[in-house]
Design a protein around this motif. Sequence first.
Motif, mmCIF file in Angstrom:
data_model
loop_
_atom_site.group_PDB
_atom_site.id
_atom_site.type_symbol
_atom_site.label_atom_id
_atom_site.label_comp_id
_atom_site.label_asym_id
_atom_site.label_seq_id
_atom_site.Cartn_x
_atom_site.Cartn_y
_atom_site.Cartn_z
ATOM 1 N N LEU A 73 40.813 44.060 45.052
ATOM 2 C CA LEU A 73 39.503 43.907 45.683
ATOM 3 C C LEU A 73 38.917 42.528 45.448
ATOM 4 O O LEU A 73 38.150 42.013 46.274
ATOM 5 C CB LEU A 73 38.549 44.983 45.161
ATOM 6 C CG LEU A 73 38.906 46.436 45.521
ATOM 7 C CD1 LEU A 73 37.936 47.399 44.843
ATOM 8 C CD2 LEU A 73 38.895 46.637 47.033
ATOM 9 N N LYS A 74 39.258 41.888 44.327
ATOM 10 C CA LYS A 74 38.726 40.566 44.012
ATOM 11 C C LYS A 74 39.646 39.437 44.452
ATOM 12 O O LYS A 74 39.310 38.262 44.268
ATOM 13 C CB LYS A 74 38.478 40.469 42.508
ATOM 14 C CG LYS A 74 37.414 41.437 42.004
ATOM 15 C CD LYS A 74 37.169 41.272 40.521
ATOM 16 C CE LYS A 74 36.075 42.221 40.031
ATOM 17 N NZ LYS A 74 35.815 42.057 38.576
ATOM 18 N N PRO B 102 45.714 48.750 47.763
ATOM 19 C CA PRO B 102 44.630 47.833 48.141
ATOM 20 C C PRO B 102 43.303 48.119 47.466
ATOM 21 O O PRO B 102 42.398 47.288 47.526
ATOM 22 C CB PRO B 102 44.536 48.036 49.655
ATOM 23 C CG PRO B 102 44.990 49.450 49.866
ATOM 24 C CD PRO B 102 46.059 49.692 48.851
ATOM 25 N N LYS B 103 43.148 49.293 46.824
ATOM 26 C CA LYS B 103 41.868 49.648 46.218
ATOM 27 C C LYS B 103 41.828 49.370 44.725
ATOM 28 O O LYS B 103 40.842 49.711 44.069
ATOM 29 C CB LYS B 103 41.564 51.119 46.485
ATOM 30 C CG LYS B 103 41.354 51.437 47.964
ATOM 31 C CD LYS B 103 40.965 52.890 48.169
ATOM 32 C CE LYS B 103 40.736 53.183 49.651
ATOM 33 N NZ LYS B 103 40.352 54.607 49.876
ATOM 34 N N HIS C 3 47.972 44.624 49.111
ATOM 35 C CA HIS C 3 47.561 44.400 47.724
ATOM 36 C C HIS C 3 47.376 42.896 47.523
ATOM 37 O O HIS C 3 47.736 42.092 48.382
ATOM 38 C CB HIS C 3 48.627 44.952 46.767
ATOM 39 C CG HIS C 3 48.270 44.852 45.320
ATOM 40 N ND1 HIS C 3 47.288 45.605 44.745
ATOM 41 C CD2 HIS C 3 48.776 44.057 44.327
ATOM 42 C CE1 HIS C 3 47.190 45.311 43.463
ATOM 43 N NE2 HIS C 3 48.081 44.381 43.185
ATOM 44 N N ARG D 213 46.495 38.332 50.430
ATOM 45 C CA ARG D 213 47.263 39.562 50.309
ATOM 46 C C ARG D 213 48.732 39.268 50.021
ATOM 47 O O ARG D 213 49.245 38.181 50.291
ATOM 48 C CB ARG D 213 47.116 40.404 51.578
ATOM 49 C CG ARG D 213 45.686 40.790 51.889
ATOM 50 C CD ARG D 213 45.066 41.528 50.739
ATOM 51 N NE ARG D 213 43.604 41.595 50.799
ATOM 52 C CZ ARG D 213 42.845 41.917 49.767
ATOM 53 N NH1 ARG D 213 43.395 42.181 48.600
ATOM 54 N NH2 ARG D 213 41.517 41.943 49.889
ATOM 55 N N GLU E 121 41.291 47.181 41.351
ATOM 56 C CA GLU E 121 40.244 46.183 41.075
ATOM 57 C C GLU E 121 40.742 44.766 41.286
ATOM 58 O O GLU E 121 40.028 43.920 41.844
ATOM 59 C CB GLU E 121 39.753 46.352 39.633
ATOM 60 C CG GLU E 121 38.626 45.404 39.261
ATOM 61 C CD GLU E 121 38.146 45.612 37.838
ATOM 62 O OE1 GLU E 121 37.199 44.923 37.426
ATOM 63 O OE2 GLU E 121 38.730 46.475 37.149
#
Length: 305
Positions: free
Chosen positions: A180-181, A174-175, A222, A185, A177
């Motif tokens: 995050l944008k 999930p972290k 993700h 999910r 790049e």
Amino acid sequence: MVPTLTSKRDAAKQDAVLLAAVDLARASLEEVAEPGTIGAHSGMEMLAERLAMHWFECTSPGYHGWRWGVSVTRVPRAKVATVCETNLLPGPEAVLAPEWLPYADRLAPGDLGAGDVLPRRPDDPNLEAGFEATGDEDVDQMAIVELGLGRPRVLSPEGREAAATRWYAGEGGPKAEVALKATARCSTCGYFVPMAGALRAVFGVCANEWSPSDGRVVSLDHGCGAHSETDVELPEATPIGTPIVDEFAVDLEQVPPTDGDATAPADSTEDGAREPAPEVVHSIQGEAAGEEAVERTAEVTGERD
């Protein structure tokens, strides 16, 4: 006066006999060091009572930042110093070799290439037997066949935890790049294929060929811009109008003069009379042809006056 490396707090421990043993220390170094590599004396350091270390610069090109050390001592109430040992030791700016790493631990993830083979690790903590071992080889082999595993070892709890931690912190977690944008999910994406086994509750595989994670393990939280349910407003098409075909248009082309006509104008005759340029003639002929075509059309349609 010989400089010392002791602090004011240790001033009482300074030994005058050891402090004056600079020449003795240098002489002992000359017996073991390469000629011309002993530099200036850089000070003395008290190591303990009646024990000190004299430091000398090392001028060898291959040992930048290193220094010679000679430890000296004396017995109680003695007025003569004695050399204990000589050393070549690294200083604060010394270039040191990397810390020794056993050959078995030097292979890092990603180093394995095509044709490379790793040795089997019988005590791999990430694996465990796929069945309960009985000690009887024939019985254990039969258990493998009956369970349908076809492999003697499977992931241990430690192996599953290590893999889950690595995947969750990597590009499929999930972290990342791209996650995050993202606005949605993987847990709600139609291209998300859940994994089997104990990792099913957290991970799956992306089956979207437009996604940067296609064919890779991704976590449920993700995401990317190729989510099956996301949408964007498409821009309106710009009108371009109806194409116009002008059948009477004339293209003018400039005809360059030839070598024989270099001294005379291209549009002059022998008697001095000027002739119309070729492109003008072409234009006049085109206009005449256009008027003739209009007249014929009028005759057919009965619109001619």
